[in-house]
Design a protein around this motif. Structure first.
Motif, PDB file in Angstrom:
ATOM      1  N   GLU B 176      36.800  40.165  29.054  1.00 23.10           N
ATOM      2  CA  GLU B 176      37.530  39.853  30.073  1.00 23.10           C
ATOM      3  C   GLU B 176      36.865  40.523  31.870  1.00 23.10           C
ATOM      4  O   GLU B 176      37.371  41.159  31.970  1.00 23.10           O
ATOM      5  N   PRO B 177      36.475  39.734  32.668  1.00 27.32           N
ATOM      6  CA  PRO B 177      36.376  40.186  33.797  1.00 27.32           C
ATOM      7  C   PRO B 177      37.138  40.169  34.675  1.00 27.32           C
ATOM      8  O   PRO B 177      36.835  41.493  34.753  1.00 27.32           O
ATOM      9  N   ILE B 180      37.888  44.070  32.749  1.00 29.32           N
ATOM     10  CA  ILE B 180      36.569  45.408  33.334  1.00 29.32           C
ATOM     11  C   ILE B 180      36.189  45.330  35.095  1.00 29.32           C
ATOM     12  O   ILE B 180      36.795  47.069  35.548  1.00 29.32           O
ATOM     13  N   LEU B 181      36.889  44.333  36.235  1.00 32.54           N
ATOM     14  CA  LEU B 181      37.184  45.303  37.337  1.00 32.54           C
ATOM     15  C   LEU B 181      38.047  45.272  37.311  1.00 32.54           C
ATOM     16  O   LEU B 181      38.057  46.408  38.082  1.00 32.54           O
ATOM     17  N   PHE B 184      37.224  49.100  37.080  1.00 33.76           N
ATOM     18  CA  PHE B 184      36.840  50.185  38.507  1.00 33.76           C
ATOM     19  C   PHE B 184      37.805  49.826  39.208  1.00 33.76           C
ATOM     20  O   PHE B 184      38.086  51.054  39.887  1.00 33.76           O
ATOM     21  N   SER B 299      38.182  49.596  50.768  1.00 34.58           N
ATOM     22  CA  SER B 299      38.092  48.291  50.799  1.00 34.58           C
ATOM     23  C   SER B 299      36.829  47.786  49.838  1.00 34.58           C
ATOM     24  O   SER B 299      37.844  46.136  49.478  1.00 34.58           O
ATOM     25  N   PHE B 302      39.311  47.123  47.083  1.00 32.92           N
ATOM     26  CA  PHE B 302      40.293  46.154  46.998  1.00 32.92           C
ATOM     27  C   PHE B 302      39.408  44.619  46.855  1.00 32.92           C
ATOM     28  O   PHE B 302      40.238  44.328  45.900  1.00 32.92           O
ATOM     29  N   VAL B 303      38.005  44.944  47.048  1.00 33.00           N
ATOM     30  CA  VAL B 303      37.444  43.518  47.260  1.00 33.00           C
ATOM     31  C   VAL B 303      36.621  43.891  45.604  1.00 33.00           C
ATOM     32  O   VAL B 303      37.195  42.602  45.042  1.00 33.00           O
ATOM     33  N   ILE B 304      36.886  44.640  44.534  1.00 24.76           N
ATOM     34  CA  ILE B 304      37.025  44.302  43.484  1.00 24.76           C
ATOM     35  C   ILE B 304      38.099  43.776  42.933  1.00 24.76           C
ATOM     36  O   ILE B 304      37.957  43.213  41.519  1.00 24.76           O
ATOM     37  N   VAL B 306      40.717  41.503  44.008  1.00 27.50           N
ATOM     38  CA  VAL B 306      40.557  40.400  44.428  1.00 27.50           C
ATOM     39  C   VAL B 306      39.296  39.710  43.658  1.00 27.50           C
ATOM     40  O   VAL B 306      39.789  38.493  43.233  1.00 27.50           O
ATOM     41  N   ILE B 307      38.044  40.195  43.655  1.00 22.23           N
ATOM     42  CA  ILE B 307      37.604  38.883  42.361  1.00 22.23           C
ATOM     43  C   ILE B 307      38.052  38.974  41.182  1.00 22.23           C
ATOM     44  O   ILE B 307      38.197  37.997  40.403  1.00 22.23           O
ATOM     45  N   LEU B 310      39.922  36.890  41.605  1.00 24.10           N
ATOM     46  CA  LEU B 310      39.675  35.013  40.832  1.00 24.10           C
ATOM     47  C   LEU B 310      39.569  34.413  39.890  1.00 24.10           C
ATOM     48  O   LEU B 310      39.859  33.941  39.945  1.00 24.10           O
ATOM     49  N   ALA B 311      38.356  35.461  39.337  1.00 23.09           N
ATOM     50  CA  ALA B 311      38.241  35.278  37.855  1.00 23.09           C
ATOM     51  C   ALA B 311      39.181  34.943  36.462  1.00 23.09           C
ATOM     52  O   ALA B 311      39.452  34.048  36.386  1.00 23.09           O
ATOM     53  N   PHE B 314      40.713  31.209  37.766  1.00 23.29           N
ATOM     54  CA  PHE B 314      39.763  30.356  37.751  1.00 23.29           C
ATOM     55  C   PHE B 314      39.117  30.281  36.243  1.00 23.29           C
ATOM     56  O   PHE B 314      38.130  29.610  36.304  1.00 23.29           O
ATOM     57  N   GLU B 315      40.032  30.692  35.500  1.00 21.50           N
ATOM     58  CA  GLU B 315      38.962  30.975  34.038  1.00 21.50           C
ATOM     59  C   GLU B 315      38.618  29.590  33.898  1.00 21.50           C
ATOM     60  O   GLU B 315      39.782  29.180  33.309  1.00 21.50           O
TER      61      GLU B 315
ATOM     62  N   ASN C  13      33.376  35.709  27.279  1.00 21.79           N
ATOM     63  CA  ASN C  13      33.844  36.573  28.676  1.00 21.79           C
ATOM     64  C   ASN C  13      33.016  37.137  28.944  1.00 21.79           C
ATOM     65  O   ASN C  13      32.810  37.925  29.704  1.00 21.79           O
ATOM     66  N   ALA C  16      31.214  35.540  31.476  1.00 19.67           N
ATOM     67  CA  ALA C  16      32.234  35.841  32.909  1.00 19.67           C
ATOM     68  C   ALA C  16      32.719  37.305  33.376  1.00 19.67           C
ATOM     69  O   ALA C  16      31.664  37.807  34.589  1.00 19.67           O
ATOM     70  N   LEU C  17      32.053  38.334  32.317  1.00 24.46           N
ATOM     71  CA  LEU C  17      32.103  39.496  32.891  1.00 24.46           C
ATOM     72  C   LEU C  17      30.366  40.012  33.311  1.00 24.46           C
ATOM     73  O   LEU C  17      30.778  40.411  35.054  1.00 24.46           O
ATOM     74  N   ILE C  24      29.650  41.286  42.806  1.00 25.55           N
ATOM     75  CA  ILE C  24      29.966  42.491  43.079  1.00 25.55           C
ATOM     76  C   ILE C  24      28.354  42.974  43.421  1.00 25.55           C
ATOM     77  O   ILE C  24      28.698  44.002  44.636  1.00 25.55           O
ATOM     78  N   PRO C 105      34.024  47.188  56.377  1.00 27.51           N
ATOM     79  CA  PRO C 105      35.748  47.157  55.402  1.00 27.51           C
ATOM     80  C   PRO C 105      35.767  45.466  56.627  1.00 27.51           C
ATOM     81  O   PRO C 105      35.801  44.606  55.257  1.00 27.51           O
ATOM     82  N   LEU C 108      33.662  43.005  54.130  1.00 28.87           N
ATOM     83  CA  LEU C 108      33.705  42.978  53.057  1.00 28.87           C
ATOM     84  C   LEU C 108      34.525  42.147  52.217  1.00 28.87           C
ATOM     85  O   LEU C 108      34.738  41.284  52.107  1.00 28.87           O
ATOM     86  N   LEU C 112      34.223  38.514  51.033  1.00 27.65           N
ATOM     87  CA  LEU C 112      35.329  37.814  49.811  1.00 27.65           C
ATOM     88  C   LEU C 112      36.227  37.019  50.637  1.00 27.65           C
ATOM     89  O   LEU C 112      36.756  35.646  49.131  1.00 27.65           O
ATOM     90  N   TYR C 119      34.684  29.374  45.028  1.00 29.20           N
ATOM     91  CA  TYR C 119      35.669  28.791  44.714  1.00 29.20           C
ATOM     92  C   TYR C 119      36.239  27.964  44.719  1.00 29.20           C
ATOM     93  O   TYR C 119      36.377  26.301  43.953  1.00 29.20           O
TER      94      TYR C 119
END
Lengths: 485, 315, 231
Positions: B176-177, B180-181, B184, B299, B302-304, B306-307, B310-311, B314-315, C13, C16-17, C24, C105, C108, C112, C119
């Motif tokens: 699932e995304p 994995i994210l 990271f 950051s 952080f961004v990773i 948050v994504i 989100l992922a 919104f599945e 999945n 989606a990944l 990213i 930052p 980014l 975001l 979305y």
């Protein structure tokens, strides 16, 4: 078949130009010849459409066909192609001898890409054609090879391709909506038939994306910022093509989309069109007040007129649509004339700045009169073509009861009129003071420019007084294809 | 019942005993990668033994904070060990005492006292290091929170044992995304929290550039031993959380018998070793970031995160 | 065409990944300083696009999508970078953009916000029908890719990242298209690939010319043509 023949003429011209050497005049004359043939063919096609029963010509079913609006666009493109080829003869000789080959290859390919837009019936391929128009015109915009020209070319390509990518998503969403309903052959006509059944959310979304995306090429605020730069730097015949007909050809695409989306919700569409149009007219009017370069002047005027056209379509109703189509015709021919006049002034004075050009009437009466007439015509003065169409638009708006819109429109047009005439009359009649004595190139205009002025001017005054029966029929047919909602 | 308590205590013992080994292996591997011979992998044990036998010297100006901190730093990871799945995949006796957010707070408590103690010593290098540590932790906080929230949102609970089940069954959930994210983001978080490259150089001796190491500067004797050991345990605990809860929740004992548990110990150690290998690769190939670039690093984390959130929403 | 087709959960999945990593890599294009790093992120993004096309083409089996993925790999992953490297001097790639419009930052975080916006905007579209869950992933990700590419154009001043921003926008539109228009005629795909190559070619020429004339490729700082700037 005539349609295929039609575009192949221009392709042949491009091909032949590629074989000519850089300093030979063969490319020039071949282009001229092809433009004459193209013009003749387009008139023939237009007559065909007007007098045929179905008002369409089909070459390859589902792929290559033409309707009334398309025929009108073809006519306009051919006409400006013709006048631009004549003007290029003299202009190129003085501006940049020794680069004919690149110029004419791109020139012909550019016209080719514009000509195929009305012919293609499958929307996704139309997107590709629009991309092609950008790609072929970039090198023309940056032709002068100065750093300013390169900057203008860069902004042009970046902004238009950005718009094209946004529009791509719009087209994909449109395709998605069509697939949901189960369309077999994906063409503009079948979309029109299926429109009432398609999801309104998707239709509206796709319309917004395409309007914003292609609005960059048409010159609508906010993505119009490439327009003044590109027009001030490109050679004048190219400007005539860019402003006069490229914007119109892309507008055609948006117009094909309009009746499809209107089936989802006509009210929303009208509102967006009026809002976007008014914003464009307003910004252009105010920007015209403080412009410093006379080619940018005419470029902002393009933004203004595109806004007016959009407002006219947004007003809705057959009357407004016919007026809008008349405005399209008037704008194409008038804007090209204006750019030829500006090109003439540039040749003579060697500068683009308004403040440095004064008392033109004393230096060269021909170019002065051309500039004056061009300025008057593009600002919308009677008895020229644009006055008639703007008046009709206002009348149609009042008839519909949209007083605020019409009021704003009138105010903006008046401001623009004042601005244009202010600058132009100073250039033509102004007193000769120390700032403006840079006429180091004091020769008179080449013959070809004068011929171009004459030829290009005829329709402007003619259509301001009387529109020929056939053309008027074509206009009505074209307006009908946009839909009388 | 008693087995649960016993296994829980066994978990703590495992963490206490094997964390120095993990550090030793890490250091040795790093040296080997650089074509040097490196210290023995049992070196940390010898260090601890030596330190326990030495006298303590304490700065005159320090207060009770300085004396209490080593014990807090030592106890914090032990508390957290009680809560997370180290050896078993079923919850043990004290597992429901707190959840992941609570575990995060307890770990942060240790760090907080360490920072206070560093200032308390009135050694200027301590204060510099303390402020830098706070900066890094402060930037890492949002990442922690988002990671935890996402994990809980996806798994429907904040207890690590339940979260761990979610990623294992069925296998496709692994990809699932959000998962994995999050991996990271969490790795970047571990690098930041424990002061590894690229955030900080753990083997540097230059006090002006130290971030993590500065908190042990003033300690000696038993205090130093406890601080060091506590730091190693915190690192080991973070690695366990990553390996067992997020990354590869396999290899844990699912039966209640002694055999299963004892079998689980080497399996867990193997997983920790794989993570150490991965860490060595990262450490040897990146350079330390300049101080204000750390905010960019975090950051990005952080961004990773948050994504990932989100992922999953919104599945 | 409202058939609720189903793909296996594993493929969903993985797809989606690919979508998450796509976003990213779009962030990577915006936020990395060195131009070569931006180019690498773009290549990764194109690879992810191709992998999404491959995954979606497995079941129900569609050769078209495999062809789309293949075309993408050939043009964007192999040919385009090669073309770019030939046309633009090697030295440009090692340039770092020290002055950016926003610092990293902030960039980014803004990116975001744009992703979250994407979305939200695409939410009503997805709800228009009983859709496959892959559309739930691909459409927002594609729209986010579009927005992020546009943001790259705004935020970066160097020529090559601006080109990459343009192409990233098209990548985003395609990513959505792979899910919502899977049976687009192959001719359109080929024409699009050709178009991208031509675009690279033209921009390569322009970049080289800009470099010769102005000495840098920092096109965002060109301002000769602004109003009110005395020539």
């Amino acid at each position: 078949m005539i349609l295929i023949l039609f575009v192949s003429i221009v392709l042949v011209a491009a091909l032949v130009s590629s074989f000519s050497k850089n300093d030979s005049r063969m490319a020039t004359y071949i282009t001229l010849l092809s433009s004459i043939i193209t013009l003749g063919l387009s008139v023939h096609i237009a007559l065909d459409i007007v007098f045929s029963s179905s008002h369409t010509i089909v070459a390859i079913a589902d792929w290559v066909a033409l309707n009334a609006l398309g025929a009108l666009i073809l006519l306009l493109v051919s006409f400006v192609y013709f006048t631009a080829s004549i003007f290029s003869i003299g202009y190129m000789r003085f501006e940049k001898p020794g680069s004919f080959r690149t110029y004419y290859i791109n020139f012909n390919l550019f016209v080719f890409s514009m000509l195929i837009i009305p012919l293609i019936q499958e929307p996704n391929s139309v997107w590709i054609a629009v991309e092609l128009t950008t790609l072929f015109s970039v090198l023309l915009v940056g032709f002068e090879n100065t750093s300013a020209a390169i900057e203008a070319a860069w902004k042009y390509i970046v902004l238009t391709i950005m718009g094209a990518a946004i529009a791509l998503l719009g087209f994909l969403i449109l395709y998605w909506a069509a697939r949901q309903v189960g369309i077999e052959h994906y063409t503009w006509d079948s979309l029109l038939i299926a429109a009432p059944y398609m999801s309104p959310v998707l239709l509206k979304a796709s319309f917004v994306f395409i309007l914003v995306g292609f609005g960059a090429k048409v010159g609508l605020v906010p993505l119009h910022t490439w327009l003044p730069d590109a027009h001030s730097q490109a050679p004048s015949p190219v400007c005539a093509l860019l402003s006069g007909v490229e914007t119109t050809a892309i507008l055609y695409v948006i117009l094909r989309l309009l009746p499809i989306v209107a089936a989802a919700s006509a009210v929303d569409v009208n509102t967006w069109l009026i809002v976007v149009g008014l914003i464009s007219v307003g910004s252009a009017a105010f920007l015209l007040l403080q412009v410093k370069d006379f080619k940018r002047l005419f470029a902002f005027s393009t933004v203004e007129h595109m806004g007016i056209i959009l407002v006219a379509f947004g007003l809705g109703g057959n009357l407004a649509h016919i007026a809008a189509i008349l405005q399209i015709i008037g704008h194409a021919i008038t804007k090209s004339f204006a750019f030829y006049a500006a090109g003439g002034v540039l040749l003579l004075m060697g500068t683009r700045e308004i403040s440095k050009v004064r008392g033109l009437i004393r230096k060269s009466p021909v170019s002065a009169i051309a500039l004056l007439l061009g300025g008057l015509a593009i600002a919308g003065a009677p008895p020229f073509a644009l006055f008639l169409s703007e008046f009709s638009i206002i009348k149609a708006g009042l008839f519909k009861g949209e007083y605020i819109t019409v009021g704003l429109l009138v105010i903006f047009i008046a401001i623009a009129f004042f601005a244009i005439m202010n600058h132009v009359s100073r250039m033509v009649f102004g007193r000769d003071d120390a700032k403006s004595s840079i006429d180091n190139k004091s020769y008179s205009l080449p013959i070809s420019s004068k011929i171009t002025f004459a030829i290009a001017f005829i329709p402007i005054i003619a259509f301001g007084l009387y529109i020929p029966e056939v053309l008027y029929k074509l206009t009505i047919l074209a307006a009908a294809t946009v839909g009388g909602w | 019942m008693s087995k649960y308590i016993l296994f829980n205590i066994l978990q703590v013992l495992v963490v206490m005993l094997f964390s120095p080994l993990a550090m030793g292996v890490l250091n040795r591997l790093k040296e080997i990668v650089q074509s040097k011979k490196g210290p023995s992998i049992l070196q940390p044990y010898f260090d601890l033994l030596k330190l326990f036998q030495k006298d303590e010297v304490i700065p005159e100006e320090s207060t009770w904070i300085f004396r209490v901190t080593p014990y807090i730093v030592f106890m914090a990871p032990i508390f957290v060990t009680l809560l997370i799945p180290v050896l078993t995949s079923y919850p043990l006796f004290w597992a429901f005492m707190s959840d992941m957010v609570g575990a995060g707070f307890v770990l942060a408590l240790g760090g907080f006292f360490a920072v206070l103690a560093a200032i308390d010593t009135s050694n200027p290098y301590g204060a510099i290091g303390a402020s830098r540590t706070r900066m890094v932790s402060f930037l890492a906080e949002p990442v922690f929170l988002i990671v935890f929230f996402t994990v809980s949102f996806v798994a429907g609970s904040t207890i690590p044992y339940i979260v761990q089940q979610k990623w294992v069954t069925p296998v496709s959930n692994f990809f699932e995304p959000s998962h994995i994210l999050l991996l990271f983001a969490f790795v970047m978080l571990i690098l930041a929290e424990k002061g590894r490259i690229p955030v900080d150089n753990p083997s540097g001796h230059f006090e002006l550039a130290m971030i993590e190491e500065s908190k042990d500067l003033e300690y000696s004797g038993v205090g130093a031993a406890l601080m060091k050991w506590g730091g190693w345990m915190k690192f080991f605990v973070l690695m366990i959380i990553f390996s067992n809860v997020l990354f590869s929740p396999w290899g844990l004992a699912s039966a209640l018998g002694w055999g299963a548990i004892l079998l689980a110990i080497p399996l867990v150690l193997i997983k920790v070793f794989i993570f150490i290998l991965f860490l060595v690769v990262i450490e040897s190939s990146l350079a330390k970031l300049r101080l204000f670039r750390i905010s960019e690093f975090l950051s990005a984390a952080f961004v990773i995160a948050v994504i990932a959130m989100l992922a999953s929403i919104f599945e | 065409m409202q058939v609720l087709q189903s793909t296996t959960p594993l493929i969903t999945n993985l797809n989606a990944l690919a979508g998450g990593l796509f976003i990213i890599s779009a962030f990577g294009i915006v936020a990395t300083r060195q131009i070569r790093a931006s180019l690498n992120f773009f290549i990764i993004q194109s690879l992810l696009l191709a992998s999404s096309a491959f995954l979606l083409g497995i079941e129900p089996f569609s050769l078209d999508l495999f062809a789309v993925g293949g075309i993408n790999i050939i043009t964007k992953v192999w040919f385009m970078p090669m073309l770019l490297k030939r046309m633009v001097k090697e030295e440009i790639y090692t340039r770092r953009e020290v002055t950016q419009v926003f610092n990293i930052p902030t960039s980014l975080i803004l990116a975001l916000i744009l992703t979250i916006l994407a979305y939200f905007i695409s939410l009503p579209w997805i709800q228009t029908q009983r859709v496959l869950s892959i559309i739930h992933v691909n459409v927002p990700v594609g729209l986010a890719g579009l927005f992020l590419g546009a943001y790259t154009l705004v935020a970066r001043r160097e020529a090559v990242p601006q080109l990459l921003g343009l192409l990233a926008m098209e990548n985003g539109a395609f990513f959505a298209g792979v899910a919502i228009a899977p049976d687009l005629p192959l001719i359109a795909e080929l024409a699009l690939a050709f178009d991208i190559l031509m675009l690279t070619f033209v921009i390569g020429i322009l970049t080289r010319t800009v470099n010769e004339h102005i000495g840098t490729t920092s096109v965002g700082t060109l301002s000769e043509l602004k109003e009110g700037v005395k020539k």
